[in-house]
Design a protein around this motif. Structure first.
Motif, mmCIF file in Angstrom:
data_model
loop_
_atom_site.group_PDB
_atom_site.id
_atom_site.type_symbol
_atom_site.label_atom_id
_atom_site.label_comp_id
_atom_site.label_asym_id
_atom_site.label_seq_id
_atom_site.Cartn_x
_atom_site.Cartn_y
_atom_site.Cartn_z
ATOM 1 N N MET A 92 0.838 -1.173 0.000
ATOM 2 C CA MET A 92 0.000 0.000 0.000
ATOM 3 C C MET A 92 0.891 1.247 0.000
ATOM 4 O O MET A 92 1.828 1.349 0.752
ATOM 5 C CB MET A 92 -0.894 -0.003 1.247
ATOM 6 C CG MET A 92 -1.691 1.263 1.321
ATOM 7 S SD MET A 92 -2.452 1.728 2.884
ATOM 8 C CE MET A 92 -3.456 0.451 3.377
ATOM 9 N N ARG A 93 0.585 2.199 -0.822
ATOM 10 C CA ARG A 93 1.334 3.459 -0.902
ATOM 11 C C ARG A 93 0.547 4.550 -0.190
ATOM 12 O O ARG A 93 -0.672 4.610 -0.278
ATOM 13 C CB ARG A 93 1.534 3.867 -2.355
ATOM 14 C CG ARG A 93 2.285 2.881 -3.176
ATOM 15 C CD ARG A 93 3.696 3.186 -3.535
ATOM 16 N NE ARG A 93 4.053 4.551 -3.768
ATOM 17 C CZ ARG A 93 5.233 5.025 -3.378
ATOM 18 N NH1 ARG A 93 6.081 4.266 -2.751
ATOM 19 N NH2 ARG A 93 5.551 6.256 -3.633
ATOM 20 N N HIS A 94 1.266 5.363 0.509
ATOM 21 C CA HIS A 94 0.646 6.518 1.153
ATOM 22 C C HIS A 94 0.662 7.692 0.185
ATOM 23 O O HIS A 94 1.573 7.827 -0.621
ATOM 24 C CB HIS A 94 1.409 6.893 2.422
ATOM 25 C CG HIS A 94 1.358 5.841 3.473
ATOM 26 N ND1 HIS A 94 0.283 5.666 4.302
ATOM 27 C CD2 HIS A 94 2.253 4.886 3.829
ATOM 28 C CE1 HIS A 94 0.515 4.660 5.116
ATOM 29 N NE2 HIS A 94 1.711 4.164 4.849
ATOM 30 N N THR A 95 -0.337 8.512 0.304
ATOM 31 C CA THR A 95 -0.337 9.707 -0.532
ATOM 32 C C THR A 95 0.579 10.744 0.104
ATOM 33 O O THR A 95 0.726 10.804 1.321
ATOM 34 C CB THR A 95 -1.757 10.292 -0.671
ATOM 35 O OG1 THR A 95 -2.254 10.608 0.618
ATOM 36 C CG2 THR A 95 -2.680 9.302 -1.364
ATOM 37 N N GLN A 96 1.179 11.532 -0.725
ATOM 38 C CA GLN A 96 2.076 12.577 -0.247
ATOM 39 C C GLN A 96 1.368 13.921 -0.375
ATOM 40 O O GLN A 96 0.973 14.303 -1.481
ATOM 41 C CB GLN A 96 3.372 12.572 -1.039
ATOM 42 C CG GLN A 96 4.163 11.294 -0.856
ATOM 43 C CD GLN A 96 5.433 11.284 -1.693
ATOM 44 O OE1 GLN A 96 5.580 12.019 -2.644
ATOM 45 N NE2 GLN A 96 6.354 10.404 -1.320
ATOM 46 N N PRO A 97 1.194 14.635 0.748
ATOM 47 C CA PRO A 97 0.522 15.936 0.692
ATOM 48 C C PRO A 97 1.199 16.862 -0.317
ATOM 49 O O PRO A 97 2.411 17.048 -0.280
ATOM 50 C CB PRO A 97 0.663 16.482 2.112
ATOM 51 C CG PRO A 97 0.953 15.289 2.958
ATOM 52 C CD PRO A 97 1.668 14.313 2.074
ATOM 53 N N GLN A 98 0.425 17.374 -1.204
ATOM 54 C CA GLN A 98 0.897 18.253 -2.277
ATOM 55 C C GLN A 98 2.071 17.651 -3.039
ATOM 56 O O GLN A 98 2.909 18.357 -3.580
ATOM 57 C CB GLN A 98 1.284 19.627 -1.714
ATOM 58 C CG GLN A 98 0.089 20.443 -1.277
ATOM 59 C CD GLN A 98 0.127 20.702 0.216
ATOM 60 O OE1 GLN A 98 1.178 20.782 0.827
ATOM 61 N NE2 GLN A 98 -1.032 20.840 0.811
ATOM 62 N N GLY A 99 2.161 16.317 -3.030
ATOM 63 C CA GLY A 99 3.210 15.635 -3.773
ATOM 64 C C GLY A 99 4.593 15.743 -3.150
ATOM 65 O O GLY A 99 5.583 15.425 -3.790
ATOM 66 N N LEU A 100 4.681 16.196 -1.907
ATOM 67 C CA LEU A 100 5.980 16.371 -1.241
ATOM 68 C C LEU A 100 6.235 15.237 -0.244
ATOM 69 O O LEU A 100 5.336 14.808 0.469
ATOM 70 C CB LEU A 100 6.023 17.708 -0.494
ATOM 71 C CG LEU A 100 5.861 18.965 -1.349
ATOM 72 C CD1 LEU A 100 5.769 20.198 -0.459
ATOM 73 C CD2 LEU A 100 7.010 19.098 -2.326
ATOM 74 N N ARG A 101 7.469 14.786 -0.186
ATOM 75 C CA ARG A 101 7.872 13.797 0.815
ATOM 76 C C ARG A 101 7.924 14.485 2.187
ATOM 77 O O ARG A 101 8.052 15.717 2.271
ATOM 78 C CB ARG A 101 9.257 13.241 0.468
ATOM 79 C CG ARG A 101 9.279 12.462 -0.830
ATOM 80 C CD ARG A 101 10.643 11.811 -1.069
ATOM 81 N NE ARG A 101 11.754 12.610 -0.603
ATOM 82 C CZ ARG A 101 12.685 13.161 -1.371
ATOM 83 N NH1 ARG A 101 12.625 13.001 -2.677
ATOM 84 N NH2 ARG A 101 13.671 13.852 -0.870
ATOM 85 N N PRO A 102 7.840 13.721 3.272
ATOM 86 C CA PRO A 102 7.920 14.326 4.609
ATOM 87 C C PRO A 102 9.169 15.196 4.801
ATOM 88 O O PRO A 102 9.096 16.277 5.383
ATOM 89 C CB PRO A 102 7.930 13.122 5.542
ATOM 90 C CG PRO A 102 7.182 12.074 4.797
ATOM 91 C CD PRO A 102 7.558 12.279 3.356
ATOM 92 N N SER A 103 10.301 14.742 4.296
ATOM 93 C CA SER A 103 11.524 15.536 4.435
ATOM 94 C C SER A 103 11.423 16.853 3.684
ATOM 95 O O SER A 103 11.936 17.885 4.134
ATOM 96 C CB SER A 103 12.745 14.747 3.948
ATOM 97 O OG SER A 103 12.587 14.389 2.586
#
Length: 130
Positions: free
Chosen positions: A1-12
């Motif tokens: 399962m893949r998590h969505t990335q807010p606004q396409g940005l990684r957490p870092s």
């Protein structure tokens, strides 16, 4: 399962772009400054709290930032905070009057010992209290 990335940005990426970091006296933080977004890092003195580095904060900070480029020192010590918090102290007080030496000369000695450290010897009625 893949998590969505807010606004396409990684957490870092979100961290570097949107999180404001601060330090008081942190040699490791300065050494790792390249790992952060220097535009979102601010020095804090924690003045007037008794656990701050005041009154030797300028000297401690001077040693800590001795090898940091002057432009980056300006960012860390005041420019970033001015931008991030939309505050311009120079609108009411010229930059030349805001130096450490100038401000220290104006305020003189500042007591940072908490009031609870020593018992009060003056009765409340003589201090203007009830």
């Amino acid at each position: 399962m893949r998590h969505t990335q807010p606004q396409g940005l990684r957490p870092s990426e979100l961290f570097r772009e949107r999180i404001i970091c601060c330090f008081i006296d942190d040699r490791i933080g300065i050494e790792l400054l390249d790992e952060f977004n220097v535009d979102n890092v601010c020095w804090e003195s924690d003045f007037p709290h008794s656990d701050s580095s005041w009154p030797t904060a300028p000297e401690i900070l001077g040693e800590l930032l001795a090898d940091v480029e002057p432009g980056v020192v300006d960012q860390l010590t005041y420019r970033n905070a001015m931008r991030l918090f939309q505050f311009d102290p120079f609108a009411t007080r010229p930059h030349a009057q805001c130096t450490v030496g100038r401000c220290a000369a104006e305020v003189g000695d500042v007591d940072t010992v908490p009031g609870w450290v020593a018992p009060r010897t003056t009765p409340t009625s003589q201090r203007g209290g009830r």
